[in-house]
Design a protein around this motif. Structure first.
Motif, PDB file in Angstrom:
ATOM      1  N   PRO A 110      72.188 -49.640 -33.237  1.00  0.00           N
ATOM      2  CA  PRO A 110      71.924 -50.149 -34.584  1.00  0.00           C
ATOM      3  C   PRO A 110      72.502 -51.563 -34.735  1.00  0.00           C
ATOM      4  N   VAL A 111      71.918 -52.371 -35.579  1.00  0.00           N
ATOM      5  CA  VAL A 111      72.431 -53.716 -35.841  1.00  0.00           C
ATOM      6  C   VAL A 111      73.866 -53.602 -36.343  1.00  0.00           C
ATOM      7  N   GLY A 112      74.754 -54.398 -35.779  1.00  0.00           N
ATOM      8  CA  GLY A 112      76.155 -54.411 -36.201  1.00  0.00           C
ATOM      9  C   GLY A 112      76.960 -53.234 -35.713  1.00  0.00           C
ATOM     10  N   SER A 113      76.420 -52.464 -34.796  1.00  0.00           N
ATOM     11  CA  SER A 113      77.109 -51.282 -34.292  1.00  0.00           C
ATOM     12  C   SER A 113      78.408 -51.665 -33.589  1.00  0.00           C
ATOM     13  N   GLY A 114      79.446 -50.898 -33.842  1.00  0.00           N
ATOM     14  CA  GLY A 114      80.729 -51.110 -33.178  1.00  0.00           C
ATOM     15  C   GLY A 114      80.951 -50.181 -32.006  1.00  0.00           C
ATOM     16  N   GLU A 115      79.915 -49.449 -31.614  1.00  0.00           N
ATOM     17  CA  GLU A 115      80.061 -48.475 -30.533  1.00  0.00           C
ATOM     18  C   GLU A 115      79.970 -49.115 -29.159  1.00  0.00           C
ATOM     19  N   ALA A 116      80.465 -48.405 -28.170  1.00  0.00           N
ATOM     20  CA  ALA A 116      80.309 -48.783 -26.768  1.00  0.00           C
ATOM     21  C   ALA A 116      79.608 -47.630 -26.075  1.00  0.00           C
ATOM     22  N   ARG A 117      78.627 -47.948 -25.257  1.00  0.00           N
ATOM     23  CA  ARG A 117      77.895 -46.906 -24.528  1.00  0.00           C
ATOM     24  C   ARG A 117      78.057 -47.103 -23.034  1.00  0.00           C
ATOM     25  N   GLU A 118      78.134 -45.974 -22.359  1.00  0.00           N
ATOM     26  CA  GLU A 118      78.255 -46.015 -20.904  1.00  0.00           C
ATOM     27  C   GLU A 118      76.942 -46.451 -20.271  1.00  0.00           C
ATOM     28  N   VAL A 119      77.075 -47.209 -19.195  1.00  0.00           N
ATOM     29  CA  VAL A 119      75.944 -47.627 -18.374  1.00  0.00           C
ATOM     30  C   VAL A 119      76.287 -47.217 -16.956  1.00  0.00           C
ATOM     31  N   GLY A 120      75.496 -46.332 -16.382  1.00  0.00           N
ATOM     32  CA  GLY A 120      75.773 -45.857 -15.029  1.00  0.00           C
ATOM     33  C   GLY A 120      75.424 -46.889 -13.980  1.00  0.00           C
ATOM     34  N   ALA A 121      76.280 -47.014 -12.986  1.00  0.00           N
ATOM     35  CA  ALA A 121      76.003 -47.939 -11.885  1.00  0.00           C
ATOM     36  C   ALA A 121      74.758 -47.509 -11.118  1.00  0.00           C
ATOM     37  N   ASP A 122      74.380 -46.247 -11.255  1.00  0.00           N
ATOM     38  CA  ASP A 122      73.227 -45.727 -10.525  1.00  0.00           C
ATOM     39  C   ASP A 122      71.920 -45.797 -11.317  1.00  0.00           C
ATOM     40  N   TRP A 123      71.966 -46.358 -12.535  1.00  0.00           N
ATOM     41  CA  TRP A 123      70.730 -46.474 -13.307  1.00  0.00           C
ATOM     42  C   TRP A 123      69.749 -47.408 -12.586  1.00  0.00           C
ATOM     43  N   PRO A 124      68.501 -47.014 -12.421  1.00  0.00           N
ATOM     44  CA  PRO A 124      67.508 -47.921 -11.821  1.00  0.00           C
ATOM     45  C   PRO A 124      67.279 -49.128 -12.748  1.00  0.00           C
ATOM     46  N   ALA A 125      67.183 -50.305 -12.175  1.00  0.00           N
ATOM     47  CA  ALA A 125      67.006 -51.537 -12.963  1.00  0.00           C
ATOM     48  C   ALA A 125      65.796 -51.439 -13.898  1.00  0.00           C
ATOM     49  N   ALA A 126      64.726 -50.794 -13.445  1.00  0.00           N
ATOM     50  CA  ALA A 126      63.515 -50.686 -14.266  1.00  0.00           C
ATOM     51  C   ALA A 126      63.727 -49.801 -15.496  1.00  0.00           C
ATOM     52  N   GLU A 127      64.809 -49.036 -15.516  1.00  0.00           N
ATOM     53  CA  GLU A 127      65.100 -48.147 -16.638  1.00  0.00           C
ATOM     54  C   GLU A 127      66.035 -48.781 -17.667  1.00  0.00           C
ATOM     55  N   ILE A 128      66.581 -49.967 -17.368  1.00  0.00           N
ATOM     56  CA  ILE A 128      67.555 -50.600 -18.264  1.00  0.00           C
ATOM     57  C   ILE A 128      66.831 -51.548 -19.212  1.00  0.00           C
ATOM     58  N   LEU A 129      67.047 -51.322 -20.502  1.00  0.00           N
ATOM     59  CA  LEU A 129      66.456 -52.148 -21.548  1.00  0.00           C
ATOM     60  C   LEU A 129      67.558 -52.787 -22.379  1.00  0.00           C
ATOM     61  N   VAL A 130      67.237 -53.900 -23.010  1.00  0.00           N
ATOM     62  CA  VAL A 130      68.154 -54.593 -23.910  1.00  0.00           C
ATOM     63  C   VAL A 130      67.766 -54.251 -25.338  1.00  0.00           C
ATOM     64  N   SER A 131      68.729 -53.734 -26.124  1.00  0.00           N
ATOM     65  CA  SER A 131      68.436 -53.471 -27.529  1.00  0.00           C
ATOM     66  C   SER A 131      69.199 -54.425 -28.443  1.00  0.00           C
ATOM     67  N   HIS A 132      69.797 -55.471 -27.857  1.00  0.00           N
ATOM     68  CA  HIS A 132      70.503 -56.482 -28.653  1.00  0.00           C
ATOM     69  C   HIS A 132      69.498 -57.206 -29.542  1.00  0.00           C
ATOM     70  N   VAL A 133      69.864 -57.395 -30.795  1.00  0.00           N
ATOM     71  CA  VAL A 133      69.002 -58.132 -31.713  1.00  0.00           C
ATOM     72  C   VAL A 133      69.798 -59.258 -32.342  1.00  0.00           C
ATOM     73  N   SER A 134      69.235 -60.424 -32.272  1.00  0.00           N
ATOM     74  CA  SER A 134      69.833 -61.607 -32.887  1.00  0.00           C
ATOM     75  C   SER A 134      68.785 -62.702 -32.869  1.00  0.00           C
ATOM     76  N   ILE A 135      68.753 -63.477 -33.931  1.00  0.00           N
ATOM     77  CA  ILE A 135      67.811 -64.596 -33.950  1.00  0.00           C
ATOM     78  C   ILE A 135      68.199 -65.649 -32.927  1.00  0.00           C
ATOM     79  N   ASN A 136      69.408 -65.553 -32.399  1.00  0.00           N
ATOM     80  CA  ASN A 136      69.915 -66.539 -31.448  1.00  0.00           C
ATOM     81  C   ASN A 136      69.815 -66.073 -29.999  1.00  0.00           C
ATOM     82  N   PHE A 137      69.227 -64.911 -29.755  1.00  0.00           N
ATOM     83  CA  PHE A 137      69.196 -64.338 -28.410  1.00  0.00           C
ATOM     84  C   PHE A 137      67.815 -64.495 -27.801  1.00  0.00           C
ATOM     85  N   ASP A 138      67.756 -65.185 -26.694  1.00  0.00           N
ATOM     86  CA  ASP A 138      66.518 -65.406 -25.961  1.00  0.00           C
ATOM     87  C   ASP A 138      66.450 -64.387 -24.822  1.00  0.00           C
ATOM     88  N   ARG A 139      65.464 -63.522 -24.839  1.00  0.00           N
ATOM     89  CA  ARG A 139      65.328 -62.463 -23.841  1.00  0.00           C
ATOM     90  C   ARG A 139      64.695 -62.933 -22.531  1.00  0.00           C
TER      91      ARG A 139
END
Length: 153
Positions: A56-85
Motif C-alpha cells: 500500500p502507498v506509505g506502507s511501513g512494512e517490510a516483506r521478505e524476498v527469497g534469494a531463490d525467487w526467479p527474476a521473472a517472478e519479481i515485480l516492483v510495486s513502488h509508486v511515486s511520481i518521481n520513480f522511473d521504472r
C-alpha cells in the motif's frame, strides 16, 4: 533518485518538512572481514512476487524476498511520481542486485549471500518503519547476516 528541487508540489513540501532524527551516539560496528561476512539486500522498490498483493502507498512494512525467487517472478510495486521504472524493466539488478551479490560471493569478495532479503516501500515516513526495521534486524541476526546492502530507489 530525484533532487528535492525537481519534485513537484505538494510532495516537495512534505518531504522537506519530514523530521530528521538526531542520535546521541555514534554506532561502532566491528566484525569479520568482508570476505567472511554473510550479506543481505534491502530494497526500497516494494518488491513483490507475481501474484502477491502490492505494498500500500506509505506502507511501513517490510516483506521478505527469497534469494531463490526467479527474476521473472519479481515485480516492483513502488509508486511515486518521481520513480522511473525503465531501469528495473531492463535490469532487476537496479533495484535488487542479487546476481552481483552472488558474483561477489563466487569471487570470494564476500563470504556468503543470505537466503532471505527484504523490501520496503520507498518514499515512506521513516517513523512508520520502526517495527519493520526491528523485524529485519532480528531476522538478519537470527540468520547470521552481518552485512546489508541498501538498494534505494
Amino acid at each position: 533518485m530525484a533532487r528535492l528541487e525537481d519534485i513537484p508540489e505538494p510532495t516537495r513540501s512534505v518531504v522537506a518538512a519530514l523530521p530528521c532524527p538526531a542520535f546521541d551516539t555514534t554506532p561502532f560496528v566491528s566484525g569479520p572481514p568482508l570476505s567472511q561476512r554473510r550479506v543481505a539486500l534491502v530494497s526500497s522498490a516494494a518488491l513483490i512476487r507475481r501474484g502477491d498483493r502490492p505494498f500500500p502507498v506509505g506502507s511501513g512494512e517490510a516483506r521478505e524476498v527469497g534469494a531463490d525467487w526467479p527474476a521473472a517472478e519479481i515485480l516492483v510495486s513502488h509508486v511515486s511520481i518521481n520513480f522511473d521504472r525503465a531501469g528495473f524493466q531492463r535490469d532487476l539488478g537496479v533495484v535488487f542486485p542479487i546476481d552481483a551479490l552472488r558474483q561477489l560471493a563466487a569471487d570470494g569478495m564476500i563470504g556468503a549471500v543470505a537466503d532471505t532479503h527484504f523490501s520496503v516501500m520507498g518514499s515512506t515516513d521513516p517513523t512508520a518503519m520502526t517495527g519493520a526495521a526491528d523485524h529485519m534486524a532480528e531476522r538478519f541476526r537470527r540468520d547470521g547476516v552481518d552485512a546489508v546492502v541498501l538498494a534505494p530507489v
